[in-house]
Design an enzyme around this catalytic site. Structure first.
Site, PDB file in Angstrom:
ATOM      1  N   ARG A  23       0.687  -0.972   0.137  1.00 29.27           N
ATOM      2  CA  ARG A  23      -0.102   0.025   0.103  1.00 29.27           C
ATOM      3  C   ARG A  23       0.879   0.786   0.245  1.00 29.27           C
ATOM      4  O   ARG A  23       0.569   2.038   0.806  1.00 29.27           O
ATOM      5  CB  ARG A  23      -0.833  -0.096   1.007  1.00 29.27           C
ATOM      6  CG  ARG A  23      -2.078  -0.489   1.326  1.00 29.27           C
ATOM      7  CD  ARG A  23      -3.032  -0.166   0.402  1.00 29.27           C
ATOM      8  NE  ARG A  23      -3.668  -1.618   0.127  1.00 29.27           N
ATOM      9  CZ  ARG A  23      -5.537  -1.143   1.479  1.00 29.27           C
ATOM     10  NH1 ARG A  23      -5.425  -0.248   1.961  1.00 29.27           N
ATOM     11  NH2 ARG A  23      -6.140  -1.612   1.324  1.00 29.27           N
ATOM     12  N   ARG A  27      -2.493   6.621   1.107  1.00 29.45           N
ATOM     13  CA  ARG A  27      -3.478   8.495   1.905  1.00 29.45           C
ATOM     14  C   ARG A  27      -2.330   9.015   2.619  1.00 29.45           C
ATOM     15  O   ARG A  27      -2.707  10.036   3.120  1.00 29.45           O
ATOM     16  CB  ARG A  27      -4.659   8.229   2.961  1.00 29.45           C
ATOM     17  CG  ARG A  27      -5.689   8.345   1.023  1.00 29.45           C
ATOM     18  CD  ARG A  27      -7.411   7.744   2.468  1.00 29.45           C
ATOM     19  NE  ARG A  27      -6.354   6.071   2.801  1.00 29.45           N
ATOM     20  CZ  ARG A  27      -7.244   5.244   3.681  1.00 29.45           C
ATOM     21  NH1 ARG A  27      -8.295   5.878   3.613  1.00 29.45           N
ATOM     22  NH2 ARG A  27      -6.808   3.911   4.002  1.00 29.45           N
ATOM     23  N   ARG A  36      -6.319  12.048  -5.839  1.00 31.07           N
ATOM     24  CA  ARG A  36      -7.615  11.234  -4.950  1.00 31.07           C
ATOM     25  C   ARG A  36      -8.905  11.925  -5.010  1.00 31.07           C
ATOM     26  O   ARG A  36      -9.906  11.800  -5.886  1.00 31.07           O
ATOM     27  CB  ARG A  36      -7.181  10.596  -3.987  1.00 31.07           C
ATOM     28  CG  ARG A  36      -8.531  10.126  -3.153  1.00 31.07           C
ATOM     29  CD  ARG A  36      -8.539   8.436  -3.984  1.00 31.07           C
ATOM     30  NE  ARG A  36      -9.682   7.752  -2.879  1.00 31.07           N
ATOM     31  CZ  ARG A  36     -11.126   8.512  -2.781  1.00 31.07           C
ATOM     32  NH1 ARG A  36     -11.465   8.490  -3.869  1.00 31.07           N
ATOM     33  NH2 ARG A  36     -11.757   7.480  -1.786  1.00 31.07           N
ATOM     34  N   ASP A  73      -6.987  -2.017  -7.344  1.00 24.94           N
ATOM     35  CA  ASP A  73      -7.500  -2.923  -5.933  1.00 24.94           C
ATOM     36  C   ASP A  73      -8.087  -4.281  -6.141  1.00 24.94           C
ATOM     37  O   ASP A  73      -8.078  -4.429  -6.988  1.00 24.94           O
ATOM     38  CB  ASP A  73      -8.864  -2.051  -5.498  1.00 24.94           C
ATOM     39  CG  ASP A  73      -8.601  -3.029  -3.901  1.00 24.94           C
ATOM     40  OD1 ASP A  73      -8.637  -2.056  -2.643  1.00 24.94           O
ATOM     41  OD2 ASP A  73      -9.949  -3.214  -3.952  1.00 24.94           O
ATOM     42  N   TYR A 149     -15.437 -11.115   0.632  1.00 23.84           N
ATOM     43  CA  TYR A 149     -16.126  -9.440   0.387  1.00 23.84           C
ATOM     44  C   TYR A 149     -16.863  -9.658  -0.819  1.00 23.84           C
ATOM     45  O   TYR A 149     -17.537  -8.644  -0.313  1.00 23.84           O
ATOM     46  CB  TYR A 149     -14.804  -8.312   0.013  1.00 23.84           C
ATOM     47  CG  TYR A 149     -13.433  -7.816   0.983  1.00 23.84           C
ATOM     48  CD1 TYR A 149     -14.164  -6.801   1.234  1.00 23.84           C
ATOM     49  CD2 TYR A 149     -12.385  -8.708   0.377  1.00 23.84           C
ATOM     50  CE1 TYR A 149     -13.085  -6.505   2.656  1.00 23.84           C
ATOM     51  CE2 TYR A 149     -11.408  -8.157   1.302  1.00 23.84           C
ATOM     52  CZ  TYR A 149     -11.668  -7.099   2.324  1.00 23.84           C
ATOM     53  OH  TYR A 149     -10.579  -6.978   3.226  1.00 23.84           O
TER      54      TYR A 149
HETATM   55  O1  CP3 Z   1      -0.065  -1.382  -2.296  1.00 19.93           O
HETATM   56  C1  CP3 Z   1      -0.457  -0.141  -3.358  1.00 19.93           C
HETATM   57  O2  CP3 Z   1       0.391   0.938  -2.982  1.00 19.93           O
HETATM   58  C2  CP3 Z   1      -1.070  -0.515  -4.053  1.00 19.93           C
HETATM   59  C3  CP3 Z   1      -2.206  -0.136  -4.340  1.00 19.93           C
HETATM   60  C4  CP3 Z   1      -3.247  -1.172  -3.650  1.00 19.93           C
HETATM   61  C5  CP3 Z   1      -4.582  -0.773  -3.207  1.00 19.93           C
HETATM   62  N1  CP3 Z   1      -5.546  -2.001  -2.365  1.00 19.93           N
HETATM   63  C6  CP3 Z   1      -5.293   0.394  -3.261  1.00 19.93           C
HETATM   64  C7  CP3 Z   1      -5.759   0.819  -2.349  1.00 19.93           C
HETATM   65  C8  CP3 Z   1      -3.143  -2.472  -3.496  1.00 19.93           C
HETATM   66  C9  CP3 Z   1      -2.532  -3.601  -3.844  1.00 19.93           C
HETATM   67  C10 CP3 Z   1      -4.727  -3.046  -2.546  1.00 19.93           C
HETATM   68  C11 CP3 Z   1      -5.153  -4.348  -2.318  1.00 19.93           C
HETATM   69  C12 CP3 Z   1      -5.777  -4.185  -1.047  1.00 19.93           C
HETATM   70  N2  CP3 Z   1      -6.975  -4.392  -1.643  1.00 19.93           N
HETATM   71  C13 CP3 Z   1      -6.073  -5.656  -0.478  1.00 19.93           C
HETATM   72  C14 CP3 Z   1      -5.040  -6.422  -0.249  1.00 19.93           C
HETATM   73  C15 CP3 Z   1      -3.557  -5.941   0.596  1.00 19.93           C
HETATM   74  C16 CP3 Z   1      -4.933  -5.597   2.372  1.00 19.93           C
HETATM   75  O3  CP3 Z   1      -4.346  -4.406   2.426  1.00 19.93           O
HETATM   76  O4  CP3 Z   1      -5.488  -6.372   2.930  1.00 19.93           O
HETATM   77  C17 CP3 Z   1      -7.388  -5.735   0.069  1.00 19.93           C
HETATM   78  C18 CP3 Z   1      -8.043  -6.224   1.375  1.00 19.93           C
HETATM   79  C19 CP3 Z   1      -8.442  -4.625  -0.327  1.00 19.93           C
HETATM   80  C20 CP3 Z   1      -9.884  -4.086  -0.128  1.00 19.93           C
HETATM   81  C21 CP3 Z   1      -9.718  -2.886   0.189  1.00 19.93           C
HETATM   82  N3  CP3 Z   1      -9.557  -2.111  -0.612  1.00 19.93           N
HETATM   83  C22 CP3 Z   1     -10.109  -2.297   1.483  1.00 19.93           C
HETATM   84  C23 CP3 Z   1     -10.231  -3.102   2.104  1.00 19.93           C
HETATM   85  C24 CP3 Z   1     -10.318  -1.384   1.344  1.00 19.93           C
HETATM   86  C25 CP3 Z   1     -10.027   0.089   2.393  1.00 19.93           C
HETATM   87  C26 CP3 Z   1      -9.289   0.632   3.676  1.00 19.93           C
HETATM   88  C27 CP3 Z   1      -8.642   1.353   3.522  1.00 19.93           C
HETATM   89  O5  CP3 Z   1      -7.458   1.636   3.979  1.00 19.93           O
HETATM   90  O6  CP3 Z   1      -9.277   2.881   3.222  1.00 19.93           O
HETATM   91  C28 CP3 Z   1      -9.518  -0.121   0.202  1.00 19.93           C
HETATM   92  C29 CP3 Z   1      -9.748   0.743  -0.846  1.00 19.93           C
HETATM   93  C30 CP3 Z   1      -7.953   1.346  -1.129  1.00 19.93           C
HETATM   94  N4  CP3 Z   1      -7.648   0.281  -1.885  1.00 19.93           N
HETATM   95  C31 CP3 Z   1      -7.650   2.190  -0.873  1.00 19.93           C
HETATM   96  C32 CP3 Z   1      -6.835   2.098  -1.437  1.00 19.93           C
HETATM   97  C33 CP3 Z   1      -5.475   2.871  -1.702  1.00 19.93           C
HETATM   98  C34 CP3 Z   1      -8.098   3.559  -0.219  1.00 19.93           C
HETATM   99  C35 CP3 Z   1      -8.519   4.229  -0.636  1.00 19.93           C
HETATM  100  C36 CP3 Z   1      -9.098   5.875  -1.009  1.00 19.93           C
HETATM  101  O7  CP3 Z   1      -7.854   6.393  -1.084  1.00 19.93           O
HETATM  102  O8  CP3 Z   1      -9.639   6.497  -0.184  1.00 19.93           O
END
Ligand code: CP3
Length: 342
Positions: A23, A27, A36, A73, A149
């Site tokens: 990640r 943010r 964003r 994602d 999910y």
């Molecule tokens: O790693 C990176 O920088 C690449 C991008 C990436 C995102 N999601 C961007 C994202 C990757 C590799 C993921 C994987 C992901 N997404 C997983 C597996 C890894 C982990 O963290 O467990 C899972 C379970 C998800 C599902 C998901 N997407 C969740 C649970 C959330 C909300 C949690 C949060 O942090 O807000 C997201 C949203 C998300 N995916 C964000 C980002 C940068 C935040 C969204 C925003 O900008 O508001």
């Protein structure tokens, strides 16, 4: 030109170890928050190649990480299978839950690659802009994690809805997992064909499975994805990250057919050295919270990780995604510590 992360995935050892963070585009970076805000919706950010490529490159430019991970994602797969997915501000992902088998029989069995084309275009764009030593990583969610999910419609502390579903309708769960194996494999193949150097399979919810279900719904599906991907791209390098697997990591390393194993911060390091790293490269496993804390605790924790794993094939990373409240100065402190060692 050499790419240290790829060298490690091929069982080499690099000194100092290459480093990137799960990640890493997110943010905690002001430039991410600005982008964003410009994109509006999270999925618009993901599906606009110009924006997604820029966000992928931001942390690499700022910190010189050894890998860039595609900005996307794991939930684009349900989206491309026809399930409604949205990201509500402050709530995380929300999907229309698949409560029973009837509901998911309405989901397409085939992935719509036209929906995912912007993701492949993002990879092509990033590839053209990366330094020659930086590895470009693609990724997908593991079938079990994506299924949790799809079934629950959102993240919960223990993904109980999907576990209940699995006990009540094992054949139904097998069917959904099968759809996700084929979809994930073809998605990863397209990413590799577009220019990804390696891919990671995120099994964030592997740790809530009993040993029997872990075998059936984490290890087996991951192995089938790895085999399908290698059939199309024989040289593909695949990192598996079964978060929370604990001692079940040994079985995972033996049978999931991955090239390297991602470690969360909770796992016993001596066990990993003996049982996992003796066979496969490992990646991890700094606690994301110690990166938030910083100070002497961060230095100590970085040293502990390096002492445990830097003698063998190793990629330095966190044990899960970076937290939004992480100070940038702490990331810089961590990098100096990792890179400053002989
Ligand atoms: O790693 C990176 O920088 C690449 C991008 C990436 C995102 N999601 C961007 C994202 C990757 C590799 C993921 C994987 C992901 N997404 C997983 C597996 C890894 C982990 O963290 O467990 C899972 C379970 C998800 C599902 C998901 N997407 C969740 C649970 C959330 C909300 C949690 C949060 O942090 O807000 C997201 C949203 C998300 N995916 C964000 C980002 C940068 C935040 C969204 C925003 O900008 O508001």
């Amino acid at each position: 030109m050499n790419k240290p992360v790829l060298d490690v995935l091929g069982r080499g050892r690099c000194v100092p170890p290459p480093v990137w963070l799960m990640r890493q585009a997110g943010r905690y970076l002001p430039e991410y928050r600005a982008m964003r805000a410009r994109a509006g919706d999270f999925l618009d950010l993901v599906f606009t190649p110009e924006f997604a490529a820029e966000v992928t490159l931001q942390p690499v430019r700022r910190f010189g990480f050894d890998a860039a991970i595609l900005f996307s994602d794991i939930l684009v797969i349900p989206h491309a299978l026809g399930q409604k997915v949205r990201f509500a501000a402050g709530e995380g992902p929300l999907l229309e839950p698949l409560e029973n088998r009837g509901a998911f029989e309405r989901i397409a069995g085939e992935l719509d690659h036209a929906v995912l084309e912007p993701v492949y275009e993002t990879i092509r764009r990033v590839k053209g802009e990366l330094p020659g030593t930086t590895t470009l990583l693609g990724f997908c969610g593991a079938p079990w994690t994506v299924a949790t999910y799809m079934i629950g419609g959102r993240g919960t502390p223990d993904q109980a809805p999907a576990r209940l579903f699995g006990y009540r309708d094992r054949v139904g769960m097998d069917t959904l997992i099968d759809v996700l194996v084929d979809a994930s494999a073809s998605y990863l193949v397209r990413q590799l064909e577009a220019g990804a150097d390696a891919v990671q399979i995120f099994d964030t919810w592997a740790g809530v499975l009993s040993p029997e279900e872990f075998q059936r719904w984490s290890i087996e599906p991951t192995r089938r994805i790895a085999e399908q991907v290698r059939r199309a791209v024989p040289a593909a390098r695949i990192i598996g990250f079964p978060r929370g697997a604990g001692t079940k990591l040994a079985d995972y390393a033996d049978h999931a057919a991955v090239d390297a194993v991602g470690l969360d911060w909770m796992v016993d390091r001596a066990f990993v050295r003996e049982r996992i790293q003796a066979r496969l490269p490992v990646q991890g496993n700094l606690d994301p919270l110690v990166l938030v804390a910083g100070g002497a605790a961060l230095d100590r924790a970085v040293d502990t990780v390096l002492e445990a794993f830097a003698d063998g094939p190793f990629v330095f990373n966190l044990g899960h995604g970076i937290m939004p409240e992480t100070p940038i100065a702490h990331v810089e402190q961590m990098l100096r510590r990792v890179r400053g060692r002989p």
